[in-house]
Design an enzyme around this catalytic site. Sequence first.
Site, short mmCIF file in Angstrom:
data_model
loop_
_atom_site.label_atom_id
_atom_site.label_comp_id
_atom_site.label_asym_id
_atom_site.label_seq_id
_atom_site.Cartn_x
_atom_site.Cartn_y
_atom_site.Cartn_z
N ARG A 125 -11.44 -1.32 -10.03
CA ARG A 125 -12.42 -1.68 -9.00
C ARG A 125 -12.19 -0.89 -7.70
O ARG A 125 -12.81 -1.17 -6.68
CB ARG A 125 -12.36 -3.18 -8.71
N LYS A 127 -9.60 -0.97 -5.76
CA LYS A 127 -8.96 -1.82 -4.76
C LYS A 127 -7.47 -1.44 -4.70
O LYS A 127 -6.59 -2.31 -4.74
CB LYS A 127 -9.11 -3.29 -5.14
N HIS A 135 3.14 -6.80 -4.93
CA HIS A 135 2.34 -7.18 -6.10
C HIS A 135 2.94 -6.62 -7.38
O HIS A 135 3.13 -7.34 -8.37
CB HIS A 135 0.90 -6.67 -5.92
N HIS A 138 6.40 -8.14 -8.16
CA HIS A 138 6.25 -9.52 -8.64
C HIS A 138 5.93 -9.55 -10.13
O HIS A 138 6.56 -10.29 -10.90
CB HIS A 138 5.14 -10.21 -7.84
N TYR A 176 -8.55 -20.77 -7.27
CA TYR A 176 -9.11 -20.20 -6.05
C TYR A 176 -9.75 -18.85 -6.33
O TYR A 176 -10.86 -18.56 -5.88
CB TYR A 176 -8.02 -20.05 -4.98
N LYS A 195 -6.43 -20.04 0.90
CA LYS A 195 -5.67 -18.85 0.51
C LYS A 195 -4.34 -18.80 1.26
O LYS A 195 -3.29 -18.48 0.69
CB LYS A 195 -6.48 -17.59 0.81
N GLN A 202 3.63 -20.58 -2.53
CA GLN A 202 4.45 -19.58 -3.23
C GLN A 202 5.83 -19.48 -2.59
O GLN A 202 6.85 -19.41 -3.28
CB GLN A 202 3.73 -18.24 -3.23
#
Length: 266
Positions: A125, A127, A135, A138, A176, A195, A202
């Site tokens: 996409r 992004k 990210h 993780h 969400y 959010k 977390q």
Amino acid sequence: MEASKSASLPAVVQISEVYTEPYCMITILSLYLYFVTKAGPQFMEVRKAYELKWLILAHNLFQVVSCVYVIKEILFITDNSILYFWKCRDIGSSPEHVRRYYSLAFFIFWLKLSELLETVIFVLRKKQNQVSKLHVFHHLSTVTLIYMLINHNGNGDAAYFSVFLNSIVHVFMYSYYFLAAVADKKLVQALWPVKKSITVMQMTQFALILVQLVCQIVLCTTPLYHTIYFTAVIVGMFYGFFDFYNSAYQVSQRCKNLSPSPEVGK
């Protein structure tokens, strides 16, 4: 731990054992890392971003349902006592208990691999800004931790505490994401505090996992090298999410507070 494995485990579990071998896991993670950091962005460089809305919805719904299943199974495996995280536990001796322990462990391994699709969607996409170091770290590290749960778990059922917390957080998080994918912009903006709260959840889960880790080290027998690696990963993720929280929410809030109100310019 290895001696506890039952020879009568289901065929799907025996097949999964092949794919959780180190070489297979390393190959999958290496291909993932190569695609999301190099091959994917190069592929998309001369292409328009894909919408992928239905894939996103299906992925988020699958994650929510899977996490609910994981929570239910953990409660069964631990006899509803998973929250007593300071207790030392083995994986039990009954064939049914052992079977469901490993069946769940392999299911979670595949579930964590499926989460890698998230980053692939970001890339397709266009992004790429969302493909942050946090990210990627993780997703890579959680797969390795589940690999340890399957092959090198010295804490018995107590090791499922971190998975239990993570699954609860993911139910909220992916719910969400699902809602944000179908809602209009006004509703998404209205859900902004949600959010922020998920990020707090977390960080809270990582803090609780570290508390449990201390209890397990003090009260139980834990493998040294595995404990060091697990601790390093959890501390790294806590720091990463804390840094993200400060940069994404605290800084923006300070900028908002410092900006002049509409009346000042009149």
